[in-house]
Structures are given as structure tokens and as C-alpha cells.
Motif scaffolding. Structure first.
Motif, PDB file in Angstrom:
ATOM      1  N   ALA A 179      35.612  10.014  14.535  1.00 40.55           N
ATOM      2  CA  ALA A 179      34.440  10.548  13.836  1.00 40.55           C
ATOM      3  C   ALA A 179      33.197   9.755  14.204  1.00 40.55           C
ATOM      4  N   GLN A 180      33.333   8.425  14.260  1.00 46.54           N
ATOM      5  CA  GLN A 180      32.168   7.590  14.553  1.00 46.54           C
ATOM      6  C   GLN A 180      31.696   7.784  15.994  1.00 46.54           C
ATOM      7  N   ALA A 181      32.622   7.938  16.920  1.00 43.04           N
ATOM      8  CA  ALA A 181      32.244   8.159  18.322  1.00 43.04           C
ATOM      9  C   ALA A 181      31.476   9.467  18.483  1.00 43.04           C
ATOM     10  N   HIS A 182      31.881  10.475  17.711  1.00 45.60           N
ATOM     11  CA  HIS A 182      31.157  11.758  17.719  1.00 45.60           C
ATOM     12  C   HIS A 182      29.759  11.581  17.137  1.00 45.60           C
ATOM     13  N   LEU A 183      29.660  10.913  15.995  1.00 49.46           N
ATOM     14  CA  LEU A 183      28.360  10.724  15.344  1.00 49.46           C
ATOM     15  C   LEU A 183      27.443   9.842  16.183  1.00 49.46           C
ATOM     16  N   ASP A 184      28.003   8.846  16.857  1.00 45.25           N
ATOM     17  CA  ASP A 184      27.198   7.939  17.671  1.00 45.25           C
ATOM     18  C   ASP A 184      26.745   8.569  18.982  1.00 45.25           C
ATOM     19  N   GLY A 185      27.478   9.599  19.458  1.00 46.66           N
ATOM     20  CA  GLY A 185      27.093  10.255  20.699  1.00 46.66           C
ATOM     21  C   GLY A 185      27.792   9.749  21.934  1.00 46.66           C
ATOM     22  N   ASP A 186      28.902   9.008  21.772  1.00 45.34           N
ATOM     23  CA  ASP A 186      29.706   8.637  22.944  1.00 45.34           C
ATOM     24  C   ASP A 186      30.445   9.860  23.472  1.00 45.34           C
ATOM     25  N   ILE A 187      30.949  10.659  22.549  1.00 45.44           N
ATOM     26  CA  ILE A 187      31.597  11.927  22.877  1.00 45.44           C
ATOM     27  C   ILE A 187      31.022  12.988  21.948  1.00 45.44           C
ATOM     28  N   TYR A 188      31.340  14.224  22.241  1.00 41.75           N
ATOM     29  CA  TYR A 188      30.941  15.309  21.335  1.00 41.75           C
ATOM     30  C   TYR A 188      32.130  16.250  21.171  1.00 41.75           C
ATOM     31  N   ILE A 189      32.609  16.363  19.946  1.00 40.25           N
ATOM     32  CA  ILE A 189      33.734  17.247  19.650  1.00 40.25           C
ATOM     33  C   ILE A 189      33.169  18.648  19.458  1.00 40.25           C
ATOM     34  N   GLN A 190      33.381  19.496  20.436  1.00 39.90           N
ATOM     35  CA  GLN A 190      32.783  20.833  20.414  1.00 39.90           C
ATOM     36  C   GLN A 190      33.392  21.675  19.283  1.00 39.90           C
ATOM     37  N   ASP A 191      32.555  22.498  18.670  1.00 37.45           N
ATOM     38  CA  ASP A 191      32.988  23.426  17.619  1.00 37.45           C
ATOM     39  C   ASP A 191      33.738  22.698  16.509  1.00 37.45           C
ATOM     40  N   ASN A 221      29.437  11.814  27.250  1.00 38.83           N
ATOM     41  CA  ASN A 221      28.019  11.521  27.482  1.00 38.83           C
ATOM     42  C   ASN A 221      27.901  10.641  28.730  1.00 38.83           C
ATOM     43  N   LEU A 222      27.814  11.274  29.903  1.00 37.13           N
ATOM     44  CA  LEU A 222      27.743  10.501  31.144  1.00 37.13           C
ATOM     45  C   LEU A 222      26.487   9.635  31.259  1.00 37.13           C
ATOM     46  N   PRO A 223      25.291  10.138  30.892  1.00 38.07           N
ATOM     47  CA  PRO A 223      24.108   9.279  31.021  1.00 38.07           C
ATOM     48  C   PRO A 223      24.236   7.967  30.255  1.00 38.07           C
ATOM     49  N   VAL A 246      17.801   8.154  23.156  1.00 39.84           N
ATOM     50  CA  VAL A 246      16.427   7.656  23.016  1.00 39.84           C
ATOM     51  C   VAL A 246      16.344   6.689  21.842  1.00 39.84           C
ATOM     52  N   GLU A 247      17.012   7.034  20.734  1.00 40.23           N
ATOM     53  CA  GLU A 247      17.015   6.147  19.565  1.00 40.23           C
ATOM     54  C   GLU A 247      17.647   4.797  19.894  1.00 40.23           C
ATOM     55  N   ARG A 248      18.663   4.824  20.750  1.00 33.80           N
ATOM     56  CA  ARG A 248      19.400   3.591  21.044  1.00 33.80           C
ATOM     57  C   ARG A 248      18.788   2.794  22.190  1.00 33.80           C
ATOM     58  N   TYR A 249      18.339   3.482  23.247  1.00 31.55           N
ATOM     59  CA  TYR A 249      17.908   2.789  24.462  1.00 31.55           C
ATOM     60  C   TYR A 249      16.425   2.964  24.785  1.00 31.55           C
ATOM     61  N   ASP A 276      13.718  10.700  29.500  1.00 30.24           N
ATOM     62  CA  ASP A 276      12.309  11.048  29.321  1.00 30.24           C
ATOM     63  C   ASP A 276      12.065  12.548  29.170  1.00 30.24           C
ATOM     64  N   LYS A 277      13.122  13.330  29.049  1.00 31.23           N
ATOM     65  CA  LYS A 277      13.003  14.761  28.762  1.00 31.23           C
ATOM     66  C   LYS A 277      13.707  15.041  27.434  1.00 31.23           C
ATOM     67  N   ALA A 278      13.522  16.235  26.920  1.00 30.02           N
ATOM     68  CA  ALA A 278      14.152  16.608  25.643  1.00 30.02           C
ATOM     69  C   ALA A 278      15.613  16.977  25.813  1.00 30.02           C
ATOM     70  N   TRP A 279      16.099  17.036  27.034  1.00 33.38           N
ATOM     71  CA  TRP A 279      17.467  17.495  27.284  1.00 33.38           C
ATOM     72  C   TRP A 279      18.076  16.713  28.444  1.00 33.38           C
ATOM     73  N   TYR A 280      19.419  16.700  28.472  1.00 33.19           N
ATOM     74  CA  TYR A 280      20.140  16.245  29.653  1.00 33.19           C
ATOM     75  C   TYR A 280      20.504  17.477  30.485  1.00 33.19           C
ATOM     76  N   THR A 281      20.544  17.285  31.794  1.00 31.16           N
ATOM     77  CA  THR A 281      20.851  18.388  32.700  1.00 31.16           C
ATOM     78  C   THR A 281      22.288  18.857  32.503  1.00 31.16           C
ATOM     79  N   ASN A 282      22.455  20.158  32.557  1.00 30.04           N
ATOM     80  CA  ASN A 282      23.758  20.779  32.360  1.00 30.04           C
ATOM     81  C   ASN A 282      24.758  20.308  33.419  1.00 30.04           C
ATOM     82  N   SER A 283      25.847  19.737  32.971  1.00 26.43           N
ATOM     83  CA  SER A 283      27.025  19.382  33.794  1.00 26.43           C
ATOM     84  C   SER A 283      26.625  18.693  35.104  1.00 26.43           C
ATOM     85  N   PHE A 284      27.020  19.289  36.251  1.00 27.35           N
ATOM     86  CA  PHE A 284      26.751  18.693  37.564  1.00 27.35           C
ATOM     87  C   PHE A 284      25.521  19.304  38.232  1.00 27.35           C
TER      88      PHE A 284
END
Length: 705
Positions: free
Chosen positions: A151-163, A418-420, A563-566, A574-582
Motif C-alpha cells: 500500500a505504501q509503495a503505491h501511495l509513494d509512487g514507486d509502483i502503481y496498482i492499476q484499477d 515508475n522508471l523515471p 516533483v514533490e520528492r525531487y 519539468d512537464k506535467a506528464w511522463y512519456t507513455n511507455s517506451f
């Protein structure tokens, strides 16, 4: 000590008897019988009051301050176990309060404005209720069901549990075995549906099947062999029309040559088939499922059936799709995947090449179909079994637990990495990066196994249509109260990823569109992730696979957290989004052919699904030759699934279409404009995009050939 400050900031009269009650709860939490000793409770209460008066005097104090002193008095009085039990009790109560508060905040936001995490959910009352229930479910799973570290990894943004809102109650998606469903009939809940006797009935039932199963699942509903599975009912329709025509001629005392009868039968059959396909498209854009909150997230695959019936289905479907909805609007659903295959439709001499040409004509106007390549090196290894895709890019075929096939199988769940963030954390140290990547992959795959262990113990009766009507592979072997593991072991557990481009910038200073060495590193990263999934499949006898995540809401959620962390990092956060996949970043200037060449090598590693696009300034119109060059370049680059993007704007009042740059229609002055764009693989109108995807869409740079 006349007043105390409550947690909601209200100041209320101070009641010292509540300290006694608090101590009583502390002993009760530990399970001892000291709580029955009123004298002890009063003595401890007086100790708390003394400390309270000494520490705060005339200063205001809170409920939390009092509870802290209760813990101190218990420890000093030799009741350490009671204090520990009370601390745990407080933590549980705090978690419940926070969960309730977070839930109420989420509900308030939804009631105020429907969120746009999913561009397929409308702003209807049922849409709001669905989102409120999802918010409650997410809260429950995060606070009560998931292991705390997951749960914490999801909330922190290390991973994202879809749906996450559907975490323990259902599965993601499925390629529905339409042919068998129509042949054998089915029960949608209020009685058995017989096999159809006309093409219109077959098309109507095909829509009903999609709508019915959407209520059992949260993800995509798809047909892998739409043309083949409906071809039978074109033949049924032809026989029906022949019988009707001959009967009418006999009743009227008229005669006609056999050639005339055959021609007229074929004309009527074609007309009925076209009307059936048009009605199917209308149904899927108007008939809501999943608590009435959205139309089915539907896809159909077609293009390779060379039988007369299959060809007629494909031709009529494409022409009905090209005609659009009532006022010429582009259909949003179904997602249309046209399968390309050498010897079938890829070359001018192939029997279905005319349908490929028609598909490109339609795509030049409507964005769909997208094109899937059956001859890709990773798709052509399954013999006669053709690989089906879904609009969101999902692909299911290999199977460590049985037959490799598409029909009757789907994705069970997926969790994205979260690859970035891994690139940022490594700070240029590649040894650290690979270590972080392996740790995160291990964690994501463990989390998927945690979810699978919940899913596998659900029962057939929990899925009245999906399992009850035996859509899933091997579900026909199960009884009403059986657990579903023998069926869903054929599904896939998927690790997804987002932001390869930003990860590469964090590691090397350039992304894969800018530098060949970054491209080589990108391929190394994605191929390594795939290799780890393959290893997990062998180890656990489960179908772990790698997905190029269709990041809709996630495109901005990871970025915001990073952005909040780093802070803001040039080229990374520096953008509002990360690029989709590859994908190569949408704002990077590059030719269409170069973009295709760079992204192509990643498709073979993303065995759970992939898609690549090129962006055009406007609809190609009649320039089919240029469009075909792009599609063939995708095939040459060994892509599995690709599409061409351009704006599709339509005035809902007068039907004017094309690129309407002005706020109002240039023909009639109406501001009732439908602006259709591709969001993550499927289509939606811009008014349903979330803020992250709107920002991304505005930054898309078009690609010259």
C-alpha cells in the motif's frame, strides 16, 4: 482546564471523566482485568490531570495531548503492556479516521465534478456513484487488505496498482469467444438466448455479450475473430433471403432466372449485413454497462477471413464505421483493429488487399482502424492462431499453463513501475540503477502474486456471465460454487512501465530519440524487464508478462509525486506528464519514419501489449499512398500494433468535419464541436481528457514522413 480542542479543531468543554474512560479502553485493549478496578482508574486519572495541569497550565491542549499523557502515565506506573496495546489501538483508530476523512474528501470531489481518470466514464449520476464506490473500494483495499508495504509503495509512487478500486473482486479484460457464444446460445440473467437466425440478430447479440460481460469486469471486452465468427450468420442470412425471395415469387406467381435470384439475394444479404454492422456500432456507442456508467470498453479484430461471409462482414463494418454516427460524428467504440497478414491482405495480389485499402481509407477519416501485424517476429510463431489486440494495446497469447491462444483469455491485473524515479535515484550510477530496477521488479511481481491469491479464490458464482456462461478458458469445467483458479491460471499477470524517455534522460542526459547509446540502453532496460518476467513465469507457473503501460491518469500522478520528492529536473520532471511507455517524447521533433524505427524494437519485448503512433497535422484525406507507406514502415520495423494520429473535429450541428481550429464551427458558427483524439490507444473527446493528458495533447508535435 476548562476547554479541550477536538480533532476537527472545535473547542468544547473539558470533561475529566473521559480520561477515566480512556484509561478503561487502554486496559481493555490489553485484555487485562485491571480495568475493573475503579480505584486504580481514578488514581491514574489524577496522575494524568496533574501532568496536564503542569504541562499546559493556561495553554490550550488537544485530545491528542491528553492521549499522549495517558500513555506516559501507564508506562511510568508499570503498565507497559497496557500502554503498548493502547498505542496500537490509537494507531488503528487514527487509520480509520484518516480513511474516513480521505474517503469523504474524495466523495466531495466526485460530487463536485466527475474525475477524469478514465475518459470513458461520463458525468451521469450513475457515473458519479460508480466513482464514489471505486473511491470507497480503493480506501478499503489500501487500509485493510493490502500488505502495508505494498500500500505504501503505491501511495509513494514507486509502483502503481492499476484499477485498485476493483482489486480483489474481478479481473481486467478478455478476448471473448464470440463464435461459440453465438453457436451455443447463452443466458444473460433472465433466460436463455437462442442461437441467432439472421445477421441482424447475430450483431445485436454480439453487442449484448459485450455489454453483459462488462458488468463482470473493469477492463476491455474484445472479439479476436469478429469477421470469422460472424461469417456463419452471413451464410444463414443468405439462405434466409433466398427462402424469402423464392417464397414471394411463388406467392405472386412470378418467375425470375436463377442468376437474377442469386443477384437479388446477394443484394438483400449485403443490405442486411450493412444494417447489422451499423446497428452494432450504434449500440456500442449508446448502450451503457457497468452500473450504467459507461459504454463497454470494446474492441473488434478483423480483416483476415477470406470467406465470402467474412469479407462481407469486414467491408460492411468498415463502411458503416466510415459513415459515422447520426450526424457524422466519429464512433468512439468499438476500437477497431485491422489484422494484416502476408498472403491474405498485405500485397495487391492478396485476396483481401481491397479490404486493407478500404481500412486505410476509413482510418484516414476516422483514426480507426489501427493495424496489427500478424507477421511480426513475435506474432507469427503461433501457427494458425492469430494474435488479437485490444484498443488499449493489450495482447494475450503465450501460456505456461496450457494452450497458447487468444480466445477465452485476458489480463488478470497489472502493476506499473515508475522508471523515471529509478533513474533519478541512481544519479548516474548504472550499477545502482540495475539494482533498483531488480528490487522494484521483484516487488511488483510479488504484489501481482498477492492480488492473484485473492482473485484465484473468487468463485464462479461471483461472475455470473464471465464464468457462468463459460467465456474464460476451462471455465466450462467448473461448478457454480467452485473457485476460479483452474480458469484464470491461463490469464496474465502484467508488469507495466512508464517514462522510459525520462528515465534515460536522468541516467544519460539524453533520451532514445536523441542518441544511439541511449537507445541501446533503453532496449537493454526493457529487454531486461521482459527477461525477469519470463523467469517469474517459469518459477511460479503463472503468465507474467511485460506491458507498455497505457498511462492515462498515471501519466501525471507519478510526475506529481516525483516533483514533490525531487523537485523540477530538466528533461525529467519539468512537464506535467511522463512519456507513455517506451515512446519518444511527444514534444520531440522527429520524422515519422525515424520515430517508427526507434520504437519498433521495443514491441517484441512488451509481450503483454504495445502500440506506436505517428502524429499528422491533419487527416491524410485521399493520400492513401503516403498512409500506406507509414503502415508498411511499421511492419518493416517489426511492430505488433500501430496507428496514425491526427485531429478529428466535427460540428455536431451541421456535420462539418476536419480540423476546426476556431472555438466555433467555420460553417455554421456553432460551438457544439466534437474534438476526437487518441488518448492511450482508444479514442475520446478532449473534454473528457484529464489535465495531464490535455497538457500532453497540446504538446504533440506532428511528424513529417
Amino acid at each position: 482546564m476548562k476547554h479541550i480542542i477536538k480533532r476537527d479543531k472545535r473547542q468544547v468543554p473539558f470533561d475529566e471523566s473521559k480520561i477515566t474512560a480512556c484509561l478503561d479502553k487502554a486496559f481493555a485493549a490489553e485484555g487485562g482485568d485491571e480495568g475493573d478496578n475503579r480505584s486504580l482508574l481514578m488514581t491514574l486519572t489524577l496522575e494524568v490531570l496533574k501532568k496536564l495541569e503542569a504541562e499546559y497550565k493556561d495553554a490550550p491542549f488537544t485530545v491528542e495531548n491528553v492521549q499522549d499523557l495517558v500513555e506516559t502515565v501507564l508506562i511510568e506506573g508499570g503498565y507497559a503492556k497496557v500502554a503498548k496495546a493502547y498505542i496500537l489501538y490509537r494507531q488503528r483508530r487514527t487509520a480509520i479516521r484518516e480513511a474516513r476523512s480521505e474517503l469523504m474528501d474524495a466523495v466531495a470531489d466526485i460530487v463536485r465534478e466527475t474525475n477524469r481518470d478514465n475518459a470513458n466514464v461520463g458525468n451521469s449520476p450513475s457515473g458519479k456513484v460508480l466513482q464514489i464506490s471505486e473511491a470507497a473500494s480503493k480506501n478499503y483495499y489500501l487500509k485493510r487488505m493490502l500488505p502495508p508495504e505494498e500500500a505504501q509503495a503505491h501511495l509513494d509512487g514507486d509502483i502503481y496498482i492499476q484499477d485498485l478500486g476493483w482489486y480483489g473482486k474481478t479481473l481486467t479484460c478478455i478476448q471473448i469467444p464470440l463464435g461459440r457464444m453465438l453457436r451455443d446460445g447463452f443466458n444473460s440473467g433472465h433466460g436463455t438466448i437462442r442461437p441467432p437466425k439472421s445477421i441482424r440478430s447475430a450483431a445485436a447479440l454480439s453487442a449484448i455479450i459485450l455489454q453483459s460481460n462488462q458488468n463482470d469486469m473493469h477492463g476491455g471486452q474484445s472479439y479476436a475473430y469478429f469477421d470469422r465468427d460472424l461469417a456463419t450468420y452471413v451464410d444463414v442470412e443468405r439462405a434466409r433471403q433466398d427462402k424469402i425471395l423464392r417464397g414471394n415469387l411463388k406467392e405472386l406467381g412470378l418467375t425470375a432466372s436463377e442468376e437474377e435470384i442469386i443477384a437479388l439475394v446477394e443484394k438483400h444479404t449485403y443490405s442486411e449485413t450493412f444494417q447489422a454492422m451499423e446497428a452494432f456500432i450504434y449500440n456500442l456507442n449508446t448502450m451503457s454497462s457497468r452500473a450504467g456508467a459507461q459504454v463497454p470498453f470494446s474492441s473488434v479484430n478483423l480483416g483476415t477471413d477470406t470467406s465470402p461471409g467474412g469479407r462481407m462482414i469486414t467491408e460492411c463494418f468498415l463502411k458503416a464505421y466510415e459513415r459515422g454516427l447520426g450526424r457524422g460524428e466519429s464512433p468512439i467504440f468499438p476500437n477497431l483493429c485491422f489484422k494484416l497478414k502476408e498472403g491474405v491482405n498485405f500485397e495487391p495480389e492478396d485476396p483481401n488487399y481491397d479490404l486493407f485499402h478500404l481500412a486505410m481509407e476509413v482510418a484516414c477519416k476516422r483514426l480507426f482502424p489501427s493495424f496489427s501485424f500478424m507477421d511480426a517476429s513475435f506474432n507469427n510463431i503461433y501457427g494458425e492462431e492469430e494474435v488479437g489486440y485490444m484498443g488499449c494495446r493489450t495482447r494475450v497469447i503465450a501460456n505456461v499453463n496450457g494452450e497458447a491462444r487468444t480466445d477465452g483469455r485476458g489480463n488478470l491485473s497489472f502493476t506499473s513501475v515508475n522508471l523515471p524515479r529509478l533513474g533519478i535515484r541512481a544519479n548516474g550510477d548504472m550499477a545502482q540503477f540495475w539494482r533498483y530496477l531488480d528490487e522494484t521488479l521483484d516487488f511488483a511481481m510479488s504484489q501481482l502474486k498477492t492480488r492473484y491469491d485473492l482473485q484465484k479464490n473468487l468463485r464462479v458464482k461471483d461472475f455470473p456471465f464471465l464464468m457462468g456462461q463459460q467465456l474464460y478458458m476451462d471455465s466450462e469445467k467448473l461448478k457454480h460454487s467452485d473457485i476460479i483458479e483452474p480458469a484464470i491460471k491461463h490469464g496474465t499477470l502484467t508488469v507495466g512501465f512508464i517514462g522510459l524517455a525520462e528515465c534515460l534522460v536522468a541516467l544519460t542526459g539524453t533520451h532514445h530519440g536523441q542518441n544511439q547509446s541511449s537507445q541501446a540502453l533503453g532496449i537493454s532496460i526493457v529487454s531486461h524487464m521482459r527477461r525477469r518476467c519470463d523467469e517469474a513465469s517459469k518459477k511460479h507457473s503463472l503468465n507474467y508478462s511485460l506491458l507498455a503501460t497505457p498511462a492515462e491518469q498515471l501519466s501525471g500522478k507519478f510526475t506529481t509525486l516525483d516533483v514533490e520528492r525531487y523537485g523540477v529536473i530538466e528533461g525529467v520532471t519539468d512537464k506535467a506528464w511522463y512519456t507513455n511507455s517506451f515512446h519518444v517524447p511527444v514534444e520531440y521533433e522527429i520524422t515519422a519514419l525515424d520515430k517508427i524505427a526507434i520504437e519498433g524494437p521495443y514491441h517484441k519485448y512488451c509481450n503483454a501489449g504495445h502500440i506506436s503512433y505517428v502524429e499528422l497535422e491533419s487527416a491524410p484525406g485521399q493520400n492513401i499512398e503516403a498512409y500506406e507507406r507509414l503502415v508498411r514502415a511499421m511492419a518493416d520495423a517489426d511492430m505488433g500494433y500501430g496507428a496514425v494520429n491526427f485531429p478529428v473535429d466535427i460540428c455536431r450541428d451541421c456535420g462539418t468535419s476536419g480540423l476546426i481550429n476556431e472555438p466555433k464551427c467555420t460553417n455554421c458558427g456553432s460551438n457544439n464541436i466534437s474534438r476526437v483524439r487518441r488518448i492511450t490507444g482508444y479514442l475520446s473527446t478532449l473534454d473528457r481528457f484529464n489535465d495531464y493528458k490535455l497538457a500532453e495533447e497540446k504538446s504533440r508535435i506532428t511528424h513529417d514522413e
